[in-house]
Design a protein around this motif. Structure first.
Motif, mmCIF file in Angstrom:
data_model
loop_
_atom_site.group_PDB
_atom_site.id
_atom_site.type_symbol
_atom_site.label_atom_id
_atom_site.label_comp_id
_atom_site.label_asym_id
_atom_site.label_seq_id
_atom_site.Cartn_x
_atom_site.Cartn_y
_atom_site.Cartn_z
ATOM 1 N N GLU A 1 2.266 -5.449 -3.844
ATOM 2 C CA GLU A 1 3.322 -4.450 -3.665
ATOM 3 C C GLU A 1 2.767 -3.147 -3.088
ATOM 4 O OE1 GLU A 1 6.822 -1.995 -6.047
ATOM 5 O OE2 GLU A 1 5.575 -3.412 -7.151
ATOM 6 N N SER A 2 1.596 -2.732 -3.547
ATOM 7 C CA SER A 2 1.019 -1.492 -3.029
ATOM 8 C C SER A 2 0.647 -1.629 -1.554
ATOM 9 C CB SER A 2 -0.210 -1.069 -3.850
ATOM 10 O OG SER A 2 -1.223 -2.052 -3.778
ATOM 11 N N ARG A 3 0.181 -2.815 -1.155
ATOM 12 C CA ARG A 3 -0.172 -3.038 0.253
ATOM 13 C C ARG A 3 1.088 -3.130 1.108
ATOM 14 N NH1 ARG A 3 -3.821 -1.344 -1.770
ATOM 15 N NH2 ARG A 3 -5.849 -2.283 -2.190
ATOM 16 N N LEU A 4 2.128 -3.737 0.564
ATOM 17 C CA LEU A 4 3.407 -3.799 1.278
ATOM 18 C C LEU A 4 3.936 -2.395 1.515
ATOM 19 C CD1 LEU A 4 5.799 -5.534 2.354
ATOM 20 C CD2 LEU A 4 6.715 -5.504 0.021
ATOM 21 N N ARG A 5 3.873 -1.584 0.492
ATOM 22 C CA ARG A 5 4.329 -0.191 0.590
ATOM 23 C C ARG A 5 3.497 0.566 1.632
ATOM 24 N NH1 ARG A 5 7.290 2.737 -2.976
ATOM 25 N NH2 ARG A 5 7.240 0.967 -4.429
ATOM 26 N N GLU A 6 2.202 0.343 1.602
ATOM 27 C CA GLU A 6 1.308 1.013 2.546
ATOM 28 C C GLU A 6 1.611 0.595 3.978
ATOM 29 O OE1 GLU A 6 -3.556 1.614 3.062
ATOM 30 O OE2 GLU A 6 -2.764 0.231 1.567
ATOM 31 N N MET A 7 1.852 -0.699 4.184
ATOM 32 C CA MET A 7 2.138 -1.188 5.535
ATOM 33 C C MET A 7 3.457 -0.629 6.058
ATOM 34 S SD MET A 7 1.959 -5.027 7.144
ATOM 35 C CE MET A 7 3.031 -5.800 5.939
ATOM 36 N N ILE A 8 4.468 -0.577 5.220
ATOM 37 C CA ILE A 8 5.746 0.000 5.635
ATOM 38 C C ILE A 8 5.571 1.456 6.023
ATOM 39 C CG2 ILE A 8 8.047 0.664 4.822
ATOM 40 C CD1 ILE A 8 8.020 -1.913 3.104
ATOM 41 N N SER A 9 4.788 2.194 5.239
ATOM 42 C CA SER A 9 4.549 3.610 5.512
ATOM 43 C C SER A 9 3.841 3.814 6.850
ATOM 44 C CB SER A 9 3.711 4.206 4.381
ATOM 45 O OG SER A 9 3.397 5.549 4.644
ATOM 46 N N ILE A 10 2.876 2.939 7.150
ATOM 47 C CA ILE A 10 2.089 3.074 8.380
ATOM 48 C C ILE A 10 2.888 2.677 9.615
ATOM 49 C CG2 ILE A 10 0.115 2.089 9.654
ATOM 50 C CD1 ILE A 10 -1.277 1.849 6.862
ATOM 51 N N THR A 11 3.673 1.608 9.490
ATOM 52 C CA THR A 11 4.311 1.017 10.672
ATOM 53 C C THR A 11 5.776 1.382 10.853
ATOM 54 O OG1 THR A 11 4.987 -0.977 9.473
ATOM 55 C CG2 THR A 11 2.794 -0.982 10.487
ATOM 56 N N GLY A 12 6.441 1.739 9.755
ATOM 57 C CA GLY A 12 7.874 1.969 9.841
ATOM 58 C C GLY A 12 8.675 0.690 9.995
ATOM 59 N N THR A 13 8.029 -0.443 9.803
ATOM 60 C CA THR A 13 8.704 -1.735 9.930
ATOM 61 C C THR A 13 9.591 -1.985 8.718
ATOM 62 O OG1 THR A 13 6.897 -2.656 11.243
ATOM 63 C CG2 THR A 13 8.352 -4.231 10.150
ATOM 64 N N SER A 14 10.824 -2.432 8.983
ATOM 65 C CA SER A 14 11.757 -2.688 7.882
ATOM 66 C C SER A 14 12.155 -4.158 7.768
ATOM 67 C CB SER A 14 13.025 -1.839 8.058
ATOM 68 O OG SER A 14 13.669 -2.152 9.283
ATOM 69 N N SER A 15 11.721 -4.973 8.710
ATOM 70 C CA SER A 15 12.088 -6.395 8.692
ATOM 71 C C SER A 15 11.308 -7.133 7.612
ATOM 72 C CB SER A 15 11.794 -7.041 10.044
ATOM 73 O OG SER A 15 11.766 -8.459 9.933
ATOM 74 N N PRO A 16 11.977 -7.687 6.596
ATOM 75 C CA PRO A 16 11.273 -8.421 5.544
ATOM 76 C C PRO A 16 10.464 -9.598 6.081
ATOM 77 C CG PRO A 16 13.495 -7.912 4.827
ATOM 78 C CD PRO A 16 13.427 -7.573 6.284
ATOM 79 N N LEU A 17 10.996 -10.296 7.087
ATOM 80 C CA LEU A 17 10.272 -11.445 7.650
ATOM 81 C C LEU A 17 8.987 -10.993 8.321
ATOM 82 C CD1 LEU A 17 10.052 -14.432 8.315
ATOM 83 C CD2 LEU A 17 11.430 -14.008 10.371
ATOM 84 N N THR A 18 9.095 -9.962 9.168
ATOM 85 C CA THR A 18 7.891 -9.447 9.844
ATOM 86 C C THR A 18 6.849 -8.998 8.821
ATOM 87 O OG1 THR A 18 9.170 -8.732 11.765
ATOM 88 C CG2 THR A 18 7.010 -7.702 11.453
ATOM 89 N N LEU A 19 7.288 -8.266 7.823
ATOM 90 C CA LEU A 19 6.350 -7.759 6.815
ATOM 91 C C LEU A 19 5.660 -8.898 6.077
ATOM 92 C CD1 LEU A 19 8.614 -4.902 5.466
ATOM 93 C CD2 LEU A 19 6.440 -4.576 6.695
ATOM 94 N N SER A 20 6.383 -9.966 5.781
ATOM 95 C CA SER A 20 5.788 -11.065 5.020
ATOM 96 C C SER A 20 4.712 -11.788 5.822
ATOM 97 C CB SER A 20 6.860 -12.054 4.555
ATOM 98 O OG SER A 20 7.483 -12.702 5.652
ATOM 99 N N PHE A 21 4.973 -12.044 7.112
ATOM 100 C CA PHE A 21 3.943 -12.768 7.856
ATOM 101 C C PHE A 21 2.844 -11.857 8.382
ATOM 102 C CE2 PHE A 21 7.071 -12.538 11.532
ATOM 103 C CZ PHE A 21 6.271 -11.846 12.432
ATOM 104 N N GLU A 22 3.062 -10.529 8.326
ATOM 105 C CA GLU A 22 2.018 -9.605 8.763
ATOM 106 C C GLU A 22 1.106 -9.159 7.613
ATOM 107 O OE1 GLU A 22 1.023 -8.732 11.608
ATOM 108 O OE2 GLU A 22 2.621 -9.434 12.921
ATOM 109 N N LEU A 23 1.467 -9.446 6.380
ATOM 110 C CA LEU A 23 0.623 -9.031 5.257
ATOM 111 C C LEU A 23 -0.808 -9.560 5.337
ATOM 112 C CD1 LEU A 23 3.069 -9.031 2.219
ATOM 113 C CD2 LEU A 23 1.450 -7.202 2.784
ATOM 114 N N PRO A 24 -1.029 -10.845 5.672
ATOM 115 C CA PRO A 24 -2.419 -11.316 5.739
ATOM 116 C C PRO A 24 -3.275 -10.525 6.729
ATOM 117 C CG PRO A 24 -0.937 -13.189 5.625
ATOM 118 C CD PRO A 24 -0.071 -11.972 5.821
#
Length: 263
Positions: free
Chosen positions: A86-109
């Motif tokens: 969750e903390s990494r998800l939050r960090e990635m959203i903050s950095i990228t501004g991406t809001s798409s749940p699908l994009t965020l899920s496959f970009e986490l790795p």
């Protein structure tokens, strides 16, 4: 020289140009795309280290560990856990501004890789599904349908996915290398008849890449099956668990984080 030989040489040249005399990290799932890139890179880079981010004993982690031994390359597992996702998800959203749940899920790795590795240059298999007809939904399409779908998906990759990844990489001082969408590689593929790329069934997806892997002496890379990143790494299961603990769906969790950061 055959079309396949021209394509093979173009891919080798694209990898070599990116990695030659550099210390390189491979965002490594243990599948065909990243496996072939890693196999070529080890002939030209100063050093090559494979990094796989995922849940303990997830499909990608197990496959990557096995392939790293066959390739004879050092491998590191970057754990994705219920405690850190969750903390990494939050960090990635903050950095990228991406809001798409699908994009965020496959970009986490890849986010975990960019955040962790010490190498400046990171190479991976991005773009191969779009160029070489790797998605399962392509099976059974007509030539016209396939051509249209591949162009649409490649457009999404270039206009949405890569800008997201570039923002992540820039934040951590990394440079991402995309050999499969090198202009010469895409030119070679673009000159082909779409019928030569069309998969008849699940096993014949990315048939040209599989043939190149065999030609280069890596039949075990050609035989590897791959799951989508969010499933192979186990990230989708983890984020759903985290969301469920909060009484939310994954989409609701992403929406709540996004609003906290940007509203």
């Amino acid at each position: 020289m055959s079309v396949n030989e021209n394509l093979e040489n173009a891919i080798i040249s694209a990898v070599r140009t990116g990695v030659e005399d550099r210390d390189v990290a491979v965002a490594f799932s243990g599948g065909l795309d990243s496996g072939l890139v890693a196999a070529i890179a080890k002939d030209y880079a100063r050093s090559v280290t494979l990094y796989t981010s995922g849940k303990d004993e997830s499909y990608d982690v197990v496959m990557a560990r096995d392939m790293s031994e066959k390739l004879g390359l050092p491998w590191l597992h970057i754990p994705i856990t219920k405690d850190n996702i969750e903390s990494r998800l939050r960090e990635m959203i903050s950095i990228t501004g991406t809001s798409s749940p699908l994009t965020l899920s496959f970009e986490l790795p890849l986010f975990f890789v960019c955040r962790t590795v010490h190498e400046r240059y990171i190479i991976g298999g991005q773009g191969s599904d779009e160029l070489f007809a790797g998605y399962s939904r392509y099976v059974g399409m007509s030539d016209e349908e396939l051509s249209r779908a591949m162009k649409t998906d490649l457009g999404k990759l270039i206009t949405s996915t890569i800008p997201h990844e570039t923002r992540v990489a820039n934040h951590f001082g990394k440079t991402l290398l995309y050999p499969y969408i090198d202009p010469v590689v895409t030119m070679q593929v673009g000159a082909m008849d779409v019928a030569d790329l069309k998969p008849k069934d699940a096993d014949s997806r990315k048939i040209l890449l599989k043939q190149i892997a065999r030609d280069l002496g890596y039949p075990y890379i050609a035989e590897k099956r791959k799951k989508a990143a969010q499933y192979g790494s186990g990230t989708m299961d983890l984020v759903r668990e985290v969301a469920a603990d909060k009484g939310m769906t994954y989409h609701e969790l992403v929406d709540s984080i996004y609003k906290e950061i940007f509203d």
